[in-house]
Design a protein around this motif. Structure first.
Motif, mmCIF file in Angstrom:
data_model
loop_
_atom_site.group_PDB
_atom_site.id
_atom_site.type_symbol
_atom_site.label_atom_id
_atom_site.label_comp_id
_atom_site.label_asym_id
_atom_site.label_seq_id
_atom_site.Cartn_x
_atom_site.Cartn_y
_atom_site.Cartn_z
ATOM 1 N N ASN A 74 24.677 -15.772 -35.819
ATOM 2 C CA ASN A 74 24.299 -14.635 -36.669
ATOM 3 C C ASN A 74 24.211 -13.370 -35.818
ATOM 4 O OD1 ASN A 74 22.577 -12.671 -37.999
ATOM 5 N ND2 ASN A 74 22.017 -14.274 -39.441
ATOM 6 N N LYS A 75 24.876 -12.303 -36.225
ATOM 7 C CA LYS A 75 24.967 -11.070 -35.433
ATOM 8 C C LYS A 75 23.913 -10.020 -35.800
ATOM 9 C CE LYS A 75 29.870 -11.641 -34.567
ATOM 10 N NZ LYS A 75 30.024 -11.577 -33.142
ATOM 11 N N THR A 76 22.968 -10.359 -36.673
ATOM 12 C CA THR A 76 21.969 -9.395 -37.123
ATOM 13 C C THR A 76 21.185 -8.778 -35.967
ATOM 14 O OG1 THR A 76 21.737 -10.611 -39.184
ATOM 15 C CG2 THR A 76 19.973 -9.087 -38.645
ATOM 16 N N LEU A 77 20.885 -9.559 -34.938
ATOM 17 C CA LEU A 77 20.087 -9.072 -33.807
ATOM 18 C C LEU A 77 20.929 -8.443 -32.694
ATOM 19 C CD1 LEU A 77 17.625 -12.099 -33.560
ATOM 20 C CD2 LEU A 77 17.194 -9.881 -34.619
ATOM 21 N N ASP A 78 22.253 -8.452 -32.833
ATOM 22 C CA ASP A 78 23.121 -7.911 -31.788
ATOM 23 C C ASP A 78 23.019 -6.390 -31.679
ATOM 24 O OD1 ASP A 78 23.953 -10.484 -31.331
ATOM 25 O OD2 ASP A 78 26.049 -10.144 -31.920
ATOM 26 N N LEU A 79 23.190 -5.900 -30.459
ATOM 27 C CA LEU A 79 23.218 -4.456 -30.224
ATOM 28 C C LEU A 79 24.546 -3.889 -30.682
ATOM 29 C CD1 LEU A 79 21.707 -4.280 -26.625
ATOM 30 C CD2 LEU A 79 20.582 -3.811 -28.800
ATOM 31 N N ILE A 80 24.505 -2.639 -31.120
ATOM 32 C CA ILE A 80 25.738 -1.934 -31.474
ATOM 33 C C ILE A 80 25.775 -0.617 -30.709
ATOM 34 C CG2 ILE A 80 25.992 -3.021 -33.739
ATOM 35 C CD1 ILE A 80 24.761 -0.492 -34.964
ATOM 36 N N ASN A 81 26.894 0.035 -30.742
ATOM 37 C CA ASN A 81 27.090 1.349 -30.109
ATOM 38 C C ASN A 81 26.757 1.336 -28.632
ATOM 39 O OD1 ASN A 81 27.793 2.391 -32.659
ATOM 40 N ND2 ASN A 81 25.652 2.796 -33.122
ATOM 41 N N LEU A 82 27.146 0.278 -27.908
ATOM 42 C CA LEU A 82 26.967 0.261 -26.455
ATOM 43 C C LEU A 82 27.849 1.357 -25.863
ATOM 44 C CD1 LEU A 82 27.090 -3.548 -25.707
ATOM 45 C CD2 LEU A 82 25.215 -2.026 -25.153
#
Length: 179
Positions: A74-82
Motif C-alpha cells: 500500500n502506497k498511502t504512507l509513501d513520500l511524494i515530490n522527492l
C-alpha cells in the motif's frame, strides 16, 4: 582553463572551482485518517460470556480486532515530490519509523494499556514487505493517533530535518445490546 595571448606568445593557466552541496532534500508527506477495518459479524452471548480479547464485557463477540490494516505494498504512507538540488530521487535514502500509540487493553483490567511498539525501515513504507496493523480503540471508542517520522538523505550525505505526520485511526461504532 584560461589562455591569454599577446604579441609575445600565449600563456595558459587552470582554475578549479569546487561547489559543495549542503542543501538537504525536500519531500511531501501528509496526515492520514482511516476508520478501523470493517466489522463483518458480532454475536451476543448473554449468559455465556467467553474470554475474548476484542471486547471487554465478553458478551458481544466479534472476530476481528479494532485496527486499520495497510496491506503490503500500500502506497498511502509513501513520500511524494522527492527533490534535491543535486541528486535524483533514485539516489536518495528514505528512512521512516512508525510509533504505535498505546491503546486500551480489552482483556486487561479497566485502565490497562497495551504498548504497541514501533516498526521502521529504509525505502518507501510500501516496501516494508508485510501488512501493517494500526491498533484502534475498541474499549473506550476514541480515535488513536499513531505517528510516522521520515528523514531523507541525498547522494552528498545531506539529511533532511525529520518530519512527523499523524496517522489517526477512528473507532468503529460501539456495539451495545439493548433490552
Amino acid at each position: 582553463t584560461w589562455t591569454a595571448c599577446n604579441i609575445s606568445g600565449c600563456e595558459t593557466c587552470t582554475q578549479t572551482v569546487t561547489i559543495e552541496d549542503k542543501e538537504p532534500p525536500t519531500f511531501t508527506s501528509a496526515p492520514i485518517t482511516n476508520c478501523v477495518d470493517m466489522l463483518y459479524s458480532a454475536t451476543y452471548t448473554f449468559g455465556t460470556p467467553a474470554p475474548n480479547i476484542y471486547n471487554r464485557d465478553n458478551l458481544i463477540i466479534y472476530s476481528n480486532p479494532d485496527g486499520y490494516t495497510f496491506s503490503a505494498g500500500n502506497k498511502t504512507l509513501d513520500l511524494i515530490n522527492l527533490a534535491d538540488n543535486c541528486c535524483v530521487p533514485e539516489n536518495m535514502i528514505i528512512n521512516w519509523r512508525i510509533d504505535f500509540a498505546p491503546t486500551p487493553d480489552p482483556a486487561g483490567p479497566v485502565g490497562a494499556m497495551l504498548n504497541n511498539g514501533f516498526i521502521m525501515g529504509p525505502g518507501q513504507p510500501s516496501g516494508y514487505g508485510s501488512d501493517m496493523l494500526f491498533p484502534g480503540d475498541g474499549v473506550t471508542f476514541q480515535p488513536v493517533i499513531h505517528t510516522i517520522t521520515y528523514t531523507v538523505k541525498d547522494c552528498n550525505d545531506n539529511t533532511s530535518a525529520a518530519k512527523t505526520e499523524n496517522i489517526t485511526i477512528t473507532p468503529r461504532p460501539e456495539i451495545i445490546k439493548m433490552n
